[in-house]
Design a protein around this motif. Structure first.
Motif, PDB file in Angstrom:
ATOM      1  N   GLN A   1      18.902  25.199  53.768  1.00  0.00           N
ATOM      2  CA  GLN A   1      19.932  24.210  53.466  1.00  0.00           C
ATOM      3  C   GLN A   1      20.903  24.804  52.452  1.00  0.00           C
ATOM      4  O   GLN A   1      20.508  25.157  51.342  1.00  0.00           O
ATOM      5  CB  GLN A   1      19.281  22.942  52.908  1.00  0.00           C
ATOM      6  CG  GLN A   1      20.230  21.828  52.625  1.00  0.00           C
ATOM      7  CD  GLN A   1      19.506  20.591  52.093  1.00  0.00           C
ATOM      8  OE1 GLN A   1      18.285  20.544  52.006  1.00  0.00           O
ATOM      9  NE2 GLN A   1      20.271  19.586  51.728  1.00  0.00           N
ATOM     10  N   GLU A   2      22.163  24.924  52.868  1.00  0.00           N
ATOM     11  CA  GLU A   2      23.202  25.512  52.009  1.00  0.00           C
ATOM     12  C   GLU A   2      22.784  26.903  51.528  1.00  0.00           C
ATOM     13  O   GLU A   2      22.808  27.208  50.331  1.00  0.00           O
ATOM     14  CB  GLU A   2      23.512  24.603  50.815  1.00  0.00           C
ATOM     15  CG  GLU A   2      24.025  23.223  51.192  1.00  0.00           C
ATOM     16  CD  GLU A   2      25.356  23.246  51.924  1.00  0.00           C
ATOM     17  OE1 GLU A   2      26.194  24.133  51.659  1.00  0.00           O
ATOM     18  OE2 GLU A   2      25.544  22.375  52.792  1.00  0.00           O
ATOM     19  N   VAL A   3      22.423  27.762  52.483  1.00  0.00           N
ATOM     20  CA  VAL A   3      22.046  29.137  52.166  1.00  0.00           C
ATOM     21  C   VAL A   3      23.226  30.045  52.501  1.00  0.00           C
ATOM     22  O   VAL A   3      23.802  29.955  53.580  1.00  0.00           O
ATOM     23  CB  VAL A   3      20.788  29.557  52.959  1.00  0.00           C
ATOM     24  CG1 VAL A   3      20.470  31.022  52.733  1.00  0.00           C
ATOM     25  CG2 VAL A   3      19.603  28.684  52.560  1.00  0.00           C
TER      26      VAL A   3
ATOM     27  N   TYR B   1       8.935  26.740  47.964  1.00  0.00           N
ATOM     28  CA  TYR B   1      10.217  26.071  47.800  1.00  0.00           C
ATOM     29  C   TYR B   1      11.075  26.873  46.824  1.00  0.00           C
ATOM     30  O   TYR B   1      10.623  27.218  45.734  1.00  0.00           O
ATOM     31  CB  TYR B   1      10.000  24.648  47.265  1.00  0.00           C
ATOM     32  CG  TYR B   1      11.273  23.874  47.071  1.00  0.00           C
ATOM     33  CD1 TYR B   1      11.907  23.269  48.151  1.00  0.00           C
ATOM     34  CD2 TYR B   1      11.845  23.746  45.807  1.00  0.00           C
ATOM     35  CE1 TYR B   1      13.088  22.554  47.975  1.00  0.00           C
ATOM     36  CE2 TYR B   1      13.015  23.032  45.630  1.00  0.00           C
ATOM     37  CZ  TYR B   1      13.634  22.439  46.712  1.00  0.00           C
ATOM     38  OH  TYR B   1      14.799  21.743  46.544  1.00  0.00           O
ATOM     39  N   TYR B   2      12.316  27.180  47.252  1.00  0.00           N
ATOM     40  CA  TYR B   2      13.247  27.933  46.424  1.00  0.00           C
ATOM     41  C   TYR B   2      14.535  27.133  46.308  1.00  0.00           C
ATOM     42  O   TYR B   2      15.142  26.793  47.323  1.00  0.00           O
ATOM     43  CB  TYR B   2      13.536  29.308  47.031  1.00  0.00           C
ATOM     44  CG  TYR B   2      12.297  30.146  47.173  1.00  0.00           C
ATOM     45  CD1 TYR B   2      11.876  30.976  46.143  1.00  0.00           C
ATOM     46  CD2 TYR B   2      11.537  30.092  48.337  1.00  0.00           C
ATOM     47  CE1 TYR B   2      10.723  31.740  46.268  1.00  0.00           C
ATOM     48  CE2 TYR B   2      10.382  30.846  48.470  1.00  0.00           C
ATOM     49  CZ  TYR B   2       9.982  31.670  47.428  1.00  0.00           C
ATOM     50  OH  TYR B   2       8.848  32.418  47.547  1.00  0.00           O
ATOM     51  N   ASP B   3      14.945  26.806  45.100  1.00  0.00           N
ATOM     52  CA  ASP B   3      16.157  26.025  44.868  1.00  0.00           C
ATOM     53  C   ASP B   3      17.060  26.794  43.919  1.00  0.00           C
ATOM     54  O   ASP B   3      16.633  27.191  42.823  1.00  0.00           O
ATOM     55  CB  ASP B   3      15.797  24.658  44.277  1.00  0.00           C
ATOM     56  CG  ASP B   3      17.000  23.742  44.119  1.00  0.00           C
ATOM     57  OD1 ASP B   3      18.018  23.952  44.802  1.00  0.00           O
ATOM     58  OD2 ASP B   3      16.921  22.812  43.301  1.00  0.00           O
ATOM     59  N   GLU B   4      18.316  26.990  44.348  1.00  0.00           N
ATOM     60  CA  GLU B   4      19.321  27.687  43.562  1.00  0.00           C
ATOM     61  C   GLU B   4      18.851  29.066  43.108  1.00  0.00           C
ATOM     62  O   GLU B   4      19.077  29.477  41.960  1.00  0.00           O
ATOM     63  CB  GLU B   4      19.761  26.830  42.374  1.00  0.00           C
ATOM     64  CG  GLU B   4      20.441  25.548  42.817  1.00  0.00           C
ATOM     65  CD  GLU B   4      21.035  24.739  41.678  1.00  0.00           C
ATOM     66  OE1 GLU B   4      21.162  25.274  40.551  1.00  0.00           O
ATOM     67  OE2 GLU B   4      21.367  23.570  41.920  1.00  0.00           O
ATOM     68  N   CYS B   5      18.206  29.787  44.019  1.00  0.00           N
ATOM     69  CA  CYS B   5      17.748  31.145  43.722  1.00  0.00           C
ATOM     70  C   CYS B   5      18.728  32.153  44.318  1.00  0.00           C
ATOM     71  O   CYS B   5      19.363  31.901  45.333  1.00  0.00           O
ATOM     72  CB  CYS B   5      16.367  31.388  44.322  1.00  0.00           C
ATOM     73  SG  CYS B   5      15.080  30.389  43.565  1.00  0.00           S
TER      74      CYS B   5
ATOM     75  N   GLY C   1       8.940  27.894  54.778  1.00  0.00           N
ATOM     76  CA  GLY C   1       9.503  27.993  53.433  1.00  0.00           C
ATOM     77  C   GLY C   1      10.765  27.148  53.363  1.00  0.00           C
ATOM     78  O   GLY C   1      11.433  26.925  54.368  1.00  0.00           O
ATOM     79  N   HIS C   2      11.095  26.654  52.185  1.00  0.00           N
ATOM     80  CA  HIS C   2      12.270  25.803  51.998  1.00  0.00           C
ATOM     81  C   HIS C   2      13.210  26.505  51.026  1.00  0.00           C
ATOM     82  O   HIS C   2      12.847  26.759  49.880  1.00  0.00           O
ATOM     83  CB  HIS C   2      11.835  24.448  51.444  1.00  0.00           C
ATOM     84  CG  HIS C   2      12.944  23.450  51.392  1.00  0.00           C
ATOM     85  ND1 HIS C   2      12.756  22.142  51.721  1.00  0.00           N
ATOM     86  CD2 HIS C   2      14.245  23.546  51.045  1.00  0.00           C
ATOM     87  CE1 HIS C   2      13.898  21.478  51.579  1.00  0.00           C
ATOM     88  NE2 HIS C   2      14.801  22.324  51.162  1.00  0.00           N
ATOM     89  N   PHE C   3      14.421  26.800  51.526  1.00  0.00           N
ATOM     90  CA  PHE C   3      15.436  27.464  50.719  1.00  0.00           C
ATOM     91  C   PHE C   3      16.636  26.527  50.623  1.00  0.00           C
ATOM     92  O   PHE C   3      17.242  26.183  51.633  1.00  0.00           O
ATOM     93  CB  PHE C   3      15.856  28.792  51.358  1.00  0.00           C
ATOM     94  CG  PHE C   3      14.744  29.794  51.414  1.00  0.00           C
ATOM     95  CD1 PHE C   3      14.637  30.772  50.447  1.00  0.00           C
ATOM     96  CD2 PHE C   3      13.799  29.742  52.424  1.00  0.00           C
ATOM     97  CE1 PHE C   3      13.610  31.703  50.495  1.00  0.00           C
ATOM     98  CE2 PHE C   3      12.766  30.659  52.483  1.00  0.00           C
ATOM     99  CZ  PHE C   3      12.660  31.642  51.511  1.00  0.00           C
ATOM    100  N   GLU C   4      16.967  26.102  49.424  1.00  0.00           N
ATOM    101  CA  GLU C   4      18.065  25.166  49.223  1.00  0.00           C
ATOM    102  C   GLU C   4      19.024  25.727  48.179  1.00  0.00           C
ATOM    103  O   GLU C   4      18.602  26.132  47.089  1.00  0.00           O
ATOM    104  CB  GLU C   4      17.521  23.811  48.763  1.00  0.00           C
ATOM    105  CG  GLU C   4      18.565  22.733  48.696  1.00  0.00           C
ATOM    106  CD  GLU C   4      17.971  21.352  48.412  1.00  0.00           C
ATOM    107  OE1 GLU C   4      18.741  20.466  48.044  1.00  0.00           O
ATOM    108  OE2 GLU C   4      16.741  21.172  48.552  1.00  0.00           O
ATOM    109  N   ASN C   5      20.314  25.774  48.534  1.00  0.00           N
ATOM    110  CA  ASN C   5      21.357  26.298  47.648  1.00  0.00           C
ATOM    111  C   ASN C   5      21.027  27.695  47.148  1.00  0.00           C
ATOM    112  O   ASN C   5      21.208  28.013  45.974  1.00  0.00           O
ATOM    113  CB  ASN C   5      21.583  25.351  46.454  1.00  0.00           C
ATOM    114  CG  ASN C   5      22.037  23.989  46.891  1.00  0.00           C
ATOM    115  OD1 ASN C   5      22.990  23.864  47.657  1.00  0.00           O
ATOM    116  ND2 ASN C   5      21.342  22.960  46.441  1.00  0.00           N
TER     117      ASN C   5
END
Length: 173
Positions: free
Chosen positions: A50-52, A8-12, A27-31
């Motif tokens: 999501q929002e990539v 999970y990757y958030d705001e990366c 994999g989960h990519f968000e913002n």
């Protein structure tokens, strides 16, 4: 050949990365932002994007058909997207701004309200797509059958819009 499966990757922000044959599946990519990256023949089966945002990236040979449809949203700015396949996706309002979208297939894709402003769409095909209210102003190189796509309310520029008449086998002087 890196694997992002199940992470999970958030705001990366991914900057100047080379992702050749990488596995983004599950994999989960968000913002997240990918900037100046190369994504070549990456696998995206069941990946959640999501929002990539992709900026100044090169995406090549990606099959988006099996990406997770849940909350799918991405944007592209100054990107080169080539030999990629978009099928049965709902990605309204997607931005393809000042991109080279070359030899890509868009089949049964909801692109309503999408923007292809100032983009080159050479040898890309659109089949049974919802392009209603899409913005093609300043775009060039597109040539698709207006009878096989929904284009109500779409915006085009002259003279490029004349390419939509190619299916009619007529002469324009």
């Amino acid at each position: 050949d890196a694997s992002f499966e199940g992470h999970y990757y958030d705001e990366c922000t991914f900057l100047n990365c080379e992702f050749t044959n990488a596995h983004f599946g599950q994999g989960h990519f968000e913002n997240c932002v990918f900037e100046n990256c190369h994504l070549n023949t990456v696998k995206v089966t069941d990946a959640k994007w999501q929002e990539v945002a992709f900026k100044n990236c090169r995406l090549s040979g990606i099959d988006f058909e099996n990406i997770s449809k849940m909350l799918l949203s991405f944007s592209f700015e100054h990107c080169q997207i080539i030999y990629s396949h978009f099928k049965a996706l709902k990605i309204p309002e997607t931005q393809f701004i000042n991109c080279e979208v070359k030899e890509c297939d868009f089949i049964e894709v909801d692109l309503s309200g999408a923007s292809f402003r100032e983009s080159s769409l050479e040898r890309s095909q659109f089949v049974q797509c919802d392009l209603s209210k899409a913005d093609f102003r300043g775009a060039h190189g597109y040539d698709f059958d207006p009878w096989k796509n929904k284009i109500t309310g779409a915006r085009f520029s002259v003279p490029e819009v004349l390419a939509l008449l190619n299916e009619f086998d007529i002469e324009i002087e």
